[in-house]
Design an enzyme around this catalytic site. Structure first.
Site, mmCIF file in Angstrom:
data_model
loop_
_atom_site.group_PDB
_atom_site.id
_atom_site.type_symbol
_atom_site.label_atom_id
_atom_site.label_comp_id
_atom_site.label_asym_id
_atom_site.label_seq_id
_atom_site.Cartn_x
_atom_site.Cartn_y
_atom_site.Cartn_z
ATOM 1 N N SER A 124 0.837 -1.196 0.000
ATOM 2 C CA SER A 124 0.000 0.000 0.000
ATOM 3 C C SER A 124 0.872 1.246 0.000
ATOM 4 C CB SER A 124 -0.868 -0.016 1.259
ATOM 5 O OG SER A 124 -1.436 1.249 1.486
ATOM 6 N N THR A 126 0.478 3.535 1.776
ATOM 7 C CA THR A 126 0.577 3.968 3.173
ATOM 8 C C THR A 126 2.003 3.794 3.711
ATOM 9 O OG1 THR A 126 -0.636 3.883 5.250
ATOM 10 C CG2 THR A 126 -0.136 1.782 4.278
ATOM 11 N N TYR A 148 -1.909 -1.522 10.701
ATOM 12 C CA TYR A 148 -2.122 -2.015 9.339
ATOM 13 C C TYR A 148 -0.955 -1.613 8.429
ATOM 14 C CZ TYR A 148 -3.618 -2.007 4.499
ATOM 15 O OH TYR A 148 -3.645 -2.179 3.131
ATOM 16 N N LYS A 152 2.260 -3.900 6.367
ATOM 17 C CA LYS A 152 2.656 -3.878 4.955
ATOM 18 C C LYS A 152 4.163 -3.608 4.830
ATOM 19 C CE LYS A 152 -1.262 -4.829 3.156
ATOM 20 N NZ LYS A 152 -1.469 -6.150 2.557
HETATM 21 P P1 NAD Z 1 -10.763 -7.466 0.953
HETATM 22 O O1 NAD Z 1 -10.979 -7.518 2.414
HETATM 23 O O2 NAD Z 1 -11.942 -7.200 0.073
HETATM 24 O O3 NAD Z 1 -10.054 -8.796 0.446
HETATM 25 C C1 NAD Z 1 -9.196 -9.541 1.251
HETATM 26 C C2 NAD Z 1 -9.627 -10.999 1.164
HETATM 27 O O4 NAD Z 1 -8.745 -11.797 1.960
HETATM 28 C C3 NAD Z 1 -11.034 -11.231 1.683
HETATM 29 O O5 NAD Z 1 -11.745 -11.987 0.727
HETATM 30 C C4 NAD Z 1 -10.835 -12.030 2.972
HETATM 31 O O6 NAD Z 1 -11.897 -12.930 3.201
HETATM 32 C C5 NAD Z 1 -9.534 -12.738 2.695
HETATM 33 N N1 NAD Z 1 -8.719 -13.091 3.863
HETATM 34 C C6 NAD Z 1 -8.297 -12.296 4.879
HETATM 35 N N2 NAD Z 1 -7.494 -12.990 5.716
HETATM 36 C C7 NAD Z 1 -7.409 -14.264 5.217
HETATM 37 C C8 NAD Z 1 -6.734 -15.429 5.609
HETATM 38 N N3 NAD Z 1 -5.984 -15.483 6.712
HETATM 39 N N4 NAD Z 1 -6.872 -16.545 4.861
HETATM 40 C C9 NAD Z 1 -7.628 -16.539 3.750
HETATM 41 N N5 NAD Z 1 -8.294 -15.449 3.312
HETATM 42 C C10 NAD Z 1 -8.180 -14.322 4.035
HETATM 43 O O7 NAD Z 1 -9.626 -6.372 0.687
HETATM 44 P P2 NAD Z 1 -9.123 -5.715 -0.666
HETATM 45 O O8 NAD Z 1 -9.520 -4.296 -0.659
HETATM 46 O O9 NAD Z 1 -9.481 -6.568 -1.818
HETATM 47 O O10 NAD Z 1 -7.552 -5.764 -0.405
HETATM 48 C C11 NAD Z 1 -6.743 -6.834 -0.873
HETATM 49 C C12 NAD Z 1 -5.313 -6.600 -0.437
HETATM 50 O O11 NAD Z 1 -4.863 -5.336 -0.926
HETATM 51 C C13 NAD Z 1 -5.120 -6.558 1.078
HETATM 52 O O12 NAD Z 1 -3.900 -7.168 1.394
HETATM 53 C C14 NAD Z 1 -5.072 -5.065 1.372
HETATM 54 O O13 NAD Z 1 -4.336 -4.780 2.527
HETATM 55 C C15 NAD Z 1 -4.359 -4.549 0.123
HETATM 56 N N6 NAD Z 1 -4.652 -3.124 -0.129
HETATM 57 C C16 NAD Z 1 -5.942 -2.714 -0.249
HETATM 58 C C17 NAD Z 1 -6.217 -1.368 -0.469
HETATM 59 C C18 NAD Z 1 -7.637 -0.879 -0.599
HETATM 60 O O14 NAD Z 1 -7.860 0.325 -0.564
HETATM 61 N N7 NAD Z 1 -8.635 -1.732 -0.778
HETATM 62 C C19 NAD Z 1 -5.168 -0.452 -0.577
HETATM 63 C C20 NAD Z 1 -3.858 -0.908 -0.456
HETATM 64 C C21 NAD Z 1 -3.611 -2.257 -0.237
HETATM 65 C C1 UD1 Z 2 -7.085 5.213 3.794
HETATM 66 C C2 UD1 Z 2 -6.118 4.707 4.829
HETATM 67 C C3 UD1 Z 2 -4.932 4.076 4.133
HETATM 68 C C4 UD1 Z 2 -5.409 2.945 3.218
HETATM 69 C C5 UD1 Z 2 -6.443 3.527 2.231
HETATM 70 C C6 UD1 Z 2 -7.031 2.401 1.432
HETATM 71 C C7 UD1 Z 2 -6.433 6.155 6.795
HETATM 72 C C8 UD1 Z 2 -5.814 7.213 7.670
HETATM 73 N N1 UD1 Z 2 -5.714 5.795 5.692
HETATM 74 O O1 UD1 Z 2 -6.393 6.144 3.008
HETATM 75 O O2 UD1 Z 2 -4.012 3.544 5.057
HETATM 76 O O3 UD1 Z 2 -4.319 2.396 2.488
HETATM 77 O O4 UD1 Z 2 -7.499 4.163 2.957
HETATM 78 O O5 UD1 Z 2 -7.869 2.874 0.456
HETATM 79 O O6 UD1 Z 2 -7.502 5.644 7.082
HETATM 80 N N2 UD1 Z 2 -12.375 11.680 3.432
HETATM 81 C C9 UD1 Z 2 -13.345 12.581 3.801
HETATM 82 N N3 UD1 Z 2 -14.509 12.085 4.314
HETATM 83 C C10 UD1 Z 2 -14.754 10.748 4.481
HETATM 84 C C11 UD1 Z 2 -13.754 9.833 4.096
HETATM 85 C C12 UD1 Z 2 -12.568 10.337 3.595
HETATM 86 O O7 UD1 Z 2 -13.171 13.805 3.671
HETATM 87 O O8 UD1 Z 2 -15.835 10.381 4.979
HETATM 88 C C13 UD1 Z 2 -11.130 12.189 2.832
HETATM 89 C C14 UD1 Z 2 -9.857 11.829 3.582
HETATM 90 O O9 UD1 Z 2 -9.547 12.800 4.551
HETATM 91 C C15 UD1 Z 2 -8.843 11.765 2.437
HETATM 92 C C16 UD1 Z 2 -9.665 11.306 1.229
HETATM 93 O O10 UD1 Z 2 -11.015 11.589 1.562
HETATM 94 O O11 UD1 Z 2 -8.347 13.047 2.139
HETATM 95 C C17 UD1 Z 2 -9.531 9.815 0.948
HETATM 96 O O12 UD1 Z 2 -9.810 9.099 2.142
HETATM 97 P P1 UD1 Z 2 -9.876 7.484 2.181
HETATM 98 O O13 UD1 Z 2 -10.760 7.012 1.089
HETATM 99 O O14 UD1 Z 2 -10.219 7.088 3.573
HETATM 100 O O15 UD1 Z 2 -8.398 7.039 1.803
HETATM 101 P P2 UD1 Z 2 -7.003 7.445 2.466
HETATM 102 O O16 UD1 Z 2 -7.159 8.364 3.591
HETATM 103 O O17 UD1 Z 2 -6.105 7.861 1.362
#
Ligand code: NAD
Ligand code: UD1
Length: 335
Positions: A124, A126, A148, A152
């Site tokens: 991520s 992050t 979290y 990562k």
């Molecule tokens: P998600 O929760 O929709 O998908 C994760 C999946 O993993 C789920 O289906 C869950 O059931 C499964 N899971 C969790 N722990 C498990 C385990 N121990 N064994 C088997 N299955 C397990 O999340 P997502 O948004 O699709 O994210 C996927 C990956 O990408 C994650 O690693 C997340 O940290 C990373 N990521 C997501 C975002 C985002 O904004 N969605 C951003 C950056 C990174």
């Molecule tokens: C958040 C997580 C980040 C994660 C990412 C996944 C935090 C502090 N960070 O990031 O670790 O990887 O999600 O997608 O939670 N906002 C509003 N109102 C809302 C929601 C969000 O104004 O109700 C603003 C936030 O301040 C930010 C932007 O929208 O500026 C995006 O927010 P969000 O979707 O939560 O993502 P991140 O903060 O980038």
């Protein structure tokens, strides 16, 4: 290739399974469904008109994970499985460190045992912490404000050490920016648990009338309109980025930003959403959310040059598809 996708039933995983099937790969999913539903994979199969092999297992269960490798010839893995809610990770650090670290360790261990040398890891943006955008892959990572984010960064370091000891491995670490939107069919997309924390799912629920208005977290950031700037990426572009990363895997550890390189403010996102959907998003400005940075966007040159991949879809596409999915799932599907 035959690709094992852990967490493949989830939001990004399901879109990536579809992209893999469409690129001609065979897909095996290992998911414990702790944050997803098998229906997602049924719909992926429906769109692709191809089958997925599914195992409902916990990736931290070494015996069960090993049996998948015993029963199939796997060419590579994409590791999505993990917990991802920032706020929850502060409440439940043990669960987050355990699930995210142990699943990565066990998967890597079994890959080595079975000579599976291709490994793609979900990281991520992050991990850049308070570095200054645009974020470059070679920047020194700074501490994140939550467990979290730390999981990562730790998994990235663990994978680097594993590759030092096993130089024939090819590992790609993908740092996602802000994935939003859904497949254009409206059949798969993001289903948040309870009240959404992230911006786009919150906006779609306000548009739907389930939530009355949006709180904009701060308008005093040092950005052009004072609201937070992020690099939103369409989940289908992100999914295609995984197919590209898999195709271009080479020995060693290689890290790539998957974003668009374009920063969009909260107010801009609201305006595009309103324009594309015709729905009004009432909002109020409230104070900043703890831990939020002003700007987070990618430098995307490395992915473009080495993976030959760039995100193609616009903010308008992201808004249109997120809204289409939100309406479809409420009208037609039982989640
Ligand atoms: P998600 O929760 O929709 O998908 C994760 C999946 O993993 C789920 O289906 C869950 O059931 C499964 N899971 C969790 N722990 C498990 C385990 N121990 N064994 C088997 N299955 C397990 O999340 P997502 O948004 O699709 O994210 C996927 C990956 O990408 C994650 O690693 C997340 O940290 C990373 N990521 C997501 C975002 C985002 O904004 N969605 C951003 C950056 C990174
Ligand atoms: C958040 C997580 C980040 C994660 C990412 C996944 C935090 C502090 N960070 O990031 O670790 O990887 O999600 O997608 O939670 N906002 C509003 N109102 C809302 C929601 C969000 O104004 O109700 C603003 C936030 O301040 C930010 C932007 O929208 O500026 C995006 O927010 P969000 O979707 O939560 O993502 P991140 O903060 O980038």
């Amino acid at each position: 290739m035959t690709i094992l996708v852990t967490g493949g039933a989830g939001y990004i995983g399901s879109h990536t399974c579809l992209a893999l099937l469409e690129a001609g790969h065979d897909v095996i999913v290992a998911d414990n469904l702790s944050n997803s539903n098998f229906n997602n994979l049924e719909r992926v199969q429906q769109i692709a008109q191809k089958k997925i092999v599914f195992y409902k297992i916990d990736v931290t269960d070494e015996l069960k994970l090993g049996s998948i490798f015993e029963n199939h010839t796997i060419d590579g893995v994409i590791h999505f499985a993990g917990f991802k809610a920032v706020g929850e990770s502060v409440e439940k650090p043990i669960a987050y460190y355990y699930n995210n670290l142990v699943s990565t360790l066990i998967l890597a261990k079994i890959c080595i045992e079975y000579n599976v040398e291709k490994f793609v890891f979900s990281s991520s943006a992050t991990v850049y912490g308070e570095n200054k955008s645009p974020f470059l892959e070679m920047m020194t990572l700074l501490p994140t404000t939550n467990p979290y984010g730390e999981t990562k960064a730790m998994c990235e370091r663990i994978l680097m050490d594993i590759v030092k000891a096993n130089p024939s491995l090819s590992v790609s670490i993908l740092r996602y920016f802000n994935p939003v939107g859904a497949h254009e069919s409206g059949l798969i997309g993001e289903v948040p648990n309870g009240i959404p924390n992230n911006l786009m799912p919150y906006i779609t629920q306000v548009a739907r009338g389930e939530l009355s208005n949006l709180s904009v977290f701060g308008n005093d950031f040092p950005t052009f309109d004072g609201t937070g700037v992020r690099d939103y990426i369409h989940v289908c572009d992100l999914a295609e980025g995984h197919v590209a990363a898999l195709d271009k895997l080479r020995t060693g550890v290689h890290t790539y930003n998957l974003g668009t390189g374009i920063g969009t403010s909260v107010i801009q996102l609201i305006e595009v959403f309103e324009k594309v959907t015709g729905e009004k998003i009432p909002y109020q400005i409230v104070s900043r959310r703890a831990g939020d940075i002003a700007e987070c966007y990618a430098d995307v040159k490395k992915a473009k040059e080495e993976l030959r991949w760039t995100a193609k879809r616009s903010i308008a596409d992201m808004c249109r598809d997120a809204w289409h999915f939100e309406k479809s799932r409420q009208d037609n599907y039982n989640y």
